[in-house]
Design a protein around this motif. Structure first.
Motif, mmCIF file in Angstrom:
data_model
loop_
_atom_site.group_PDB
_atom_site.id
_atom_site.type_symbol
_atom_site.label_atom_id
_atom_site.label_comp_id
_atom_site.label_asym_id
_atom_site.label_seq_id
_atom_site.Cartn_x
_atom_site.Cartn_y
_atom_site.Cartn_z
ATOM 1 N N MET A 175 0.965 -0.783 -0.082
ATOM 2 C CA MET A 175 0.209 -0.248 0.121
ATOM 3 C C MET A 175 0.818 1.067 0.006
ATOM 4 S SD MET A 175 -3.479 -0.526 2.376
ATOM 5 C CE MET A 175 -2.853 -1.157 3.638
ATOM 6 N N GLY A 176 1.702 1.177 0.893
ATOM 7 C CA GLY A 176 2.860 2.377 0.855
ATOM 8 C C GLY A 176 3.381 3.095 -0.481
ATOM 9 N N GLN A 177 4.314 1.627 -0.998
ATOM 10 C CA GLN A 177 4.803 1.830 -2.093
ATOM 11 C C GLN A 177 3.877 1.989 -3.349
ATOM 12 O OE1 GLN A 177 6.275 -2.270 -2.708
ATOM 13 N NE2 GLN A 177 8.569 -2.109 -2.062
ATOM 14 N N THR A 178 2.772 2.112 -3.454
ATOM 15 C CA THR A 178 1.285 2.614 -4.516
ATOM 16 C C THR A 178 1.367 3.408 -4.503
ATOM 17 O OG1 THR A 178 0.523 -0.203 -4.109
ATOM 18 C CG2 THR A 178 -1.206 1.625 -5.078
ATOM 19 N N ALA A 179 1.481 4.104 -3.269
ATOM 20 C CA ALA A 179 0.584 5.386 -2.553
ATOM 21 C C ALA A 179 2.084 6.368 -3.199
ATOM 22 C CB ALA A 179 -0.279 5.935 -1.262
ATOM 23 N N ALA A 180 2.691 5.916 -3.380
ATOM 24 C CA ALA A 180 4.062 6.549 -3.526
ATOM 25 C C ALA A 180 4.370 6.628 -4.888
ATOM 26 C CB ALA A 180 5.259 6.034 -2.506
ATOM 27 N N ALA A 181 4.253 5.367 -5.437
ATOM 28 C CA ALA A 181 3.816 5.426 -7.043
ATOM 29 C C ALA A 181 2.888 5.708 -7.875
ATOM 30 C CB ALA A 181 3.770 3.624 -7.664
ATOM 31 N N ILE A 182 1.165 6.182 -7.257
ATOM 32 C CA ILE A 182 0.216 7.463 -8.363
ATOM 33 C C ILE A 182 1.259 8.790 -7.690
ATOM 34 C CG2 ILE A 182 -1.822 7.920 -7.155
ATOM 35 C CD1 ILE A 182 -2.317 5.216 -5.729
ATOM 36 N N ALA A 183 1.289 8.876 -6.588
ATOM 37 C CA ALA A 183 2.183 10.547 -6.355
ATOM 38 C C ALA A 183 3.023 10.822 -6.964
ATOM 39 C CB ALA A 183 2.713 10.616 -4.321
ATOM 40 N N ASN A 184 3.905 10.186 -7.595
ATOM 41 C CA ASN A 184 5.154 9.980 -8.240
ATOM 42 C C ASN A 184 5.030 10.495 -9.562
ATOM 43 O OD1 ASN A 184 6.892 10.042 -6.457
ATOM 44 N ND2 ASN A 184 7.655 7.562 -6.567
ATOM 45 N N GLN A 185 3.741 9.697 -9.927
ATOM 46 C CA GLN A 185 3.076 9.688 -11.378
ATOM 47 C C GLN A 185 2.350 11.001 -11.705
ATOM 48 O OE1 GLN A 185 2.994 7.951 -13.816
ATOM 49 N NE2 GLN A 185 3.965 6.234 -12.798
ATOM 50 N N PHE A 186 1.657 11.408 -10.190
ATOM 51 C CA PHE A 186 1.790 12.724 -10.565
ATOM 52 C C PHE A 186 2.136 13.856 -10.374
ATOM 53 C CE2 PHE A 186 -2.716 10.938 -9.312
ATOM 54 C CZ PHE A 186 -3.117 10.436 -10.321
ATOM 55 N N GLY A 187 3.779 13.565 -10.321
ATOM 56 C CA GLY A 187 4.921 14.118 -10.276
ATOM 57 C C GLY A 187 4.998 15.433 -8.497
ATOM 58 N N TYR A 188 4.772 14.081 -7.858
ATOM 59 C CA TYR A 188 4.608 14.399 -6.005
ATOM 60 C C TYR A 188 5.013 13.938 -5.518
ATOM 61 C CZ TYR A 188 3.631 16.359 -1.922
ATOM 62 O OH TYR A 188 3.066 16.679 -0.816
ATOM 63 N N VAL A 189 6.417 13.557 -4.709
ATOM 64 C CA VAL A 189 7.468 12.825 -3.964
ATOM 65 C C VAL A 189 6.294 13.498 -2.154
ATOM 66 C CG1 VAL A 189 9.154 12.653 -3.235
ATOM 67 C CG2 VAL A 189 9.137 13.296 -5.412
ATOM 68 N N PRO A 190 6.167 12.541 -1.765
ATOM 69 C CA PRO A 190 5.199 11.952 -0.358
ATOM 70 C C PRO A 190 6.259 12.634 0.783
ATOM 71 C CG PRO A 190 4.733 10.068 -1.431
ATOM 72 C CD PRO A 190 5.997 11.227 -2.694
ATOM 73 N N ARG A 191 6.067 13.513 0.715
ATOM 74 C CA ARG A 191 6.535 14.067 2.776
ATOM 75 C C ARG A 191 5.647 13.676 3.995
ATOM 76 N NH1 ARG A 191 6.072 18.526 -0.307
ATOM 77 N NH2 ARG A 191 5.185 19.563 0.985
ATOM 78 N N ALA A 192 7.024 13.167 5.201
ATOM 79 C CA ALA A 192 7.008 12.994 5.913
ATOM 80 C C ALA A 192 6.871 14.129 7.208
ATOM 81 C CB ALA A 192 6.967 11.255 6.451
ATOM 82 N N THR A 193 6.054 14.505 7.686
ATOM 83 C CA THR A 193 5.868 15.149 9.524
ATOM 84 C C THR A 193 5.983 14.093 10.489
ATOM 85 O OG1 THR A 193 4.170 15.840 9.693
ATOM 86 C CG2 THR A 193 5.596 17.159 7.890
ATOM 87 N N HIS A 194 7.377 14.729 11.497
ATOM 88 C CA HIS A 194 6.758 14.072 12.648
ATOM 89 C C HIS A 194 5.922 14.021 13.564
ATOM 90 C CE1 HIS A 194 8.264 10.771 16.139
ATOM 91 N NE2 HIS A 194 8.249 11.810 16.762
ATOM 92 N N LEU A 195 5.279 13.003 14.332
ATOM 93 C CA LEU A 195 3.960 13.587 14.532
ATOM 94 C C LEU A 195 3.749 12.834 16.091
ATOM 95 C CD1 LEU A 195 0.942 12.145 12.605
ATOM 96 C CD2 LEU A 195 2.393 14.379 12.735
ATOM 97 N N ASP A 196 4.483 14.031 16.888
ATOM 98 C CA ASP A 196 5.097 13.979 18.381
ATOM 99 C C ASP A 196 3.928 13.531 19.253
ATOM 100 O OD1 ASP A 196 7.841 15.472 17.769
ATOM 101 O OD2 ASP A 196 6.870 17.707 18.239
ATOM 102 N N GLY A 197 2.741 13.335 18.774
ATOM 103 C CA GLY A 197 1.900 13.302 19.762
ATOM 104 C C GLY A 197 1.739 11.427 19.817
ATOM 105 N N LEU A 198 1.724 10.656 18.492
ATOM 106 C CA LEU A 198 1.791 9.763 18.603
ATOM 107 C C LEU A 198 2.378 8.523 19.932
ATOM 108 C CD1 LEU A 198 1.840 8.323 15.038
ATOM 109 C CD2 LEU A 198 -0.135 8.817 16.836
ATOM 110 N N ALA A 199 3.549 9.606 20.344
ATOM 111 C CA ALA A 199 4.593 8.824 21.422
ATOM 112 C C ALA A 199 3.942 8.986 22.866
ATOM 113 C CB ALA A 199 5.712 9.561 21.305
ATOM 114 N N ASP A 200 2.945 9.895 22.913
ATOM 115 C CA ASP A 200 2.155 9.906 24.002
ATOM 116 C C ASP A 200 1.575 8.811 24.002
ATOM 117 O OD1 ASP A 200 3.278 11.592 24.566
ATOM 118 O OD2 ASP A 200 2.273 13.270 23.742
ATOM 119 N N LEU A 201 1.135 7.879 23.342
ATOM 120 C CA LEU A 201 -0.417 7.464 23.206
ATOM 121 C C LEU A 201 0.351 5.768 23.950
ATOM 122 C CD1 LEU A 201 -2.020 7.501 19.757
ATOM 123 C CD2 LEU A 201 -3.231 8.642 21.688
ATOM 124 N N VAL A 202 -0.674 5.901 24.714
ATOM 125 C CA VAL A 202 -0.062 3.944 24.958
ATOM 126 C C VAL A 202 -1.178 2.747 25.128
ATOM 127 C CG1 VAL A 202 0.447 2.736 27.551
ATOM 128 C CG2 VAL A 202 0.836 5.350 27.277
#
Length: 360
Positions: A175-202
């Motif tokens: 799924m990750g590779q497919t989503a990236a491939a679609i984005a690339n076909q549209f001329g876009y490179v996916p970008r991730a931002t770090h979500l600090d709050g997820l580390a607070d979830l238990v």
């Protein structure tokens, strides 16, 4: 005003319909950034929490992949032929599972039968009647049988291992590779931002005897009725709790994902209570929330729900922009402001999560 823009405005005034194909691509790119940010941040949150969050987020990832593939087929049909298809059935199943009882291909009875079959498969595979409940901060976000329902895998298929990689890992990778491939076909490179709050979830994985868990958490419902509620409760809690850390950086994507989750979950809860309200634990608390103004306003926005689920904005909508909150879709489909509807949406999710209560 540039000549090109002036011509575009004249065409619109003359009755020409808008072409929102570039905005569809923008929405997809924003969704991919949100998914990448969530998965990468979950992977750095520790083994238990990372695994729990990844399982709970699989339907979101599948929806973006499935709908993105459909968008590419419409806009770049030749490029779409190279997309990964090994897990196409599981991606479609995960995406359809988000509809819960709103799936036109299924009825309440057929879903109950499917859950009965899954429970029998688990009983046969494990030789016990345990349910693996997955909680985050004490709230149910998914379960072993919920994942089986979402992926359509039997336990034998779900636990088969090739090259030390379980199928769930290979599915998420495709799924990750497919989503990236679609984005690339549209001329876009996916970008991730770090979500600090997820580390607070238990997160926790716990096993409970199925009937005992259902009596304690859902009351005197049949086990299958309880598991329909479990599907809805998991959707509500995931949307409310797990998506919150992404809201600051991915507000539009989170809004749309929450819109989808709430609308489908509310319908499922309503159908279960209509059949078994007198036997359901917390029925009055749930019914009170379902009757609230916030829930009724948000679930009444059917066009907005559909536009949140699918890429492919109809040409008849006007006033949209990639730079507006929610792309202007809220205003165009409801006549209300984005922030007003967002407040209703968050109130509805919070109140329903509280009405279900903690898992223990």
């Amino acid at each position: 005003m540039s000549g090109k823009r002036a011509k575009a405005e004249r065409r619109m005034k003359a009755g020409a319909q808008a072409d929102w194909s570039s905005l569809d691509r923008r929405m997809f790119a924003d969704d991919v950034n949100w998914i990448y940010s969530t998965i990468e941040s979950a992977n750095s949150a520790g083994d238990v929490t990372g695994s729990a969050l990844s399982l709970a987020c699989m339907p979101y990832m599948a929806r973006v992949t499935y709908e993105g593939s459909d968008l590419l087929r419409r806009q770049r049909p030749e490029a779409a032929r190279s997309l990964g298809k090994k897990y196409a059935e599981q991606v479609a199943s995960l995406r359809h599972s988000m509809k819960l009882l709103d799936d036109t291909h299924k009825s309440f009875e057929s879903i109950v039968a499917e859950l009965d079959s899954i429970r029998a498969d688990h009983q046969h595979y494990f030789s016990n009647s345990l349910l693996s409940e997955i909680t985050v901060n004490g709230l149910l976000v998914t379960s072993s049988r919920t994942v089986s329902y979402q992926t359509s895998w039997s336990m034998a298929e779900a636990t088969s291992v090739t090259s030390d990689e379980p199928p769930s890992y290979r599915l998420a990778l495709e799924m990750g590779q497919t989503a990236a491939a679609i984005a690339n076909q549209f001329g876009y490179v996916p970008r991730a931002t770090h979500l600090d709050g997820l580390a607070d979830l238990v997160a926790r994985f716990d096993n409970a005897e199925t009937d005992e868990f259902h009596r304690r958490h859902y009351g005197e419902l049949s086990t299958s009725e309880g598991e329909v509620l479990l599907l809805a409760e998991s959707a509500i809690n995931s949307a409310w709790l797990i998506l919150e850390p992404a809201k600051a950086d991915h507000r539009n994507a989170v809004f749309r994902a929450r819109m989808i989750a709430l609308c489908h979950a509310v319908n499922a809860i309503q159908q279960v209570l209509a059949i078994s309200r007198s036997r359901a634990r917390r029925a009055e608390a749930l019914a009170t929330v379902l009757a609230s103004g916030a829930v009724n306003r948000v679930t009444g926005y059917r066009t907005l729900r559909n536009r949140s689920m699918h890429y492919g904005i109809p040409a008849s909508l006007a006033g949209l922009s990639a730079h507006s909150l929610g792309y202007g879709l809220v205003e165009a489909t409801t006549g209300r402001g984005f922030e007003e509807v967002e407040r209703d949406l968050e109130t509805a999710l919070s109140d329903l999560s509280e009405a279900f209560g903690p898992a223990h």
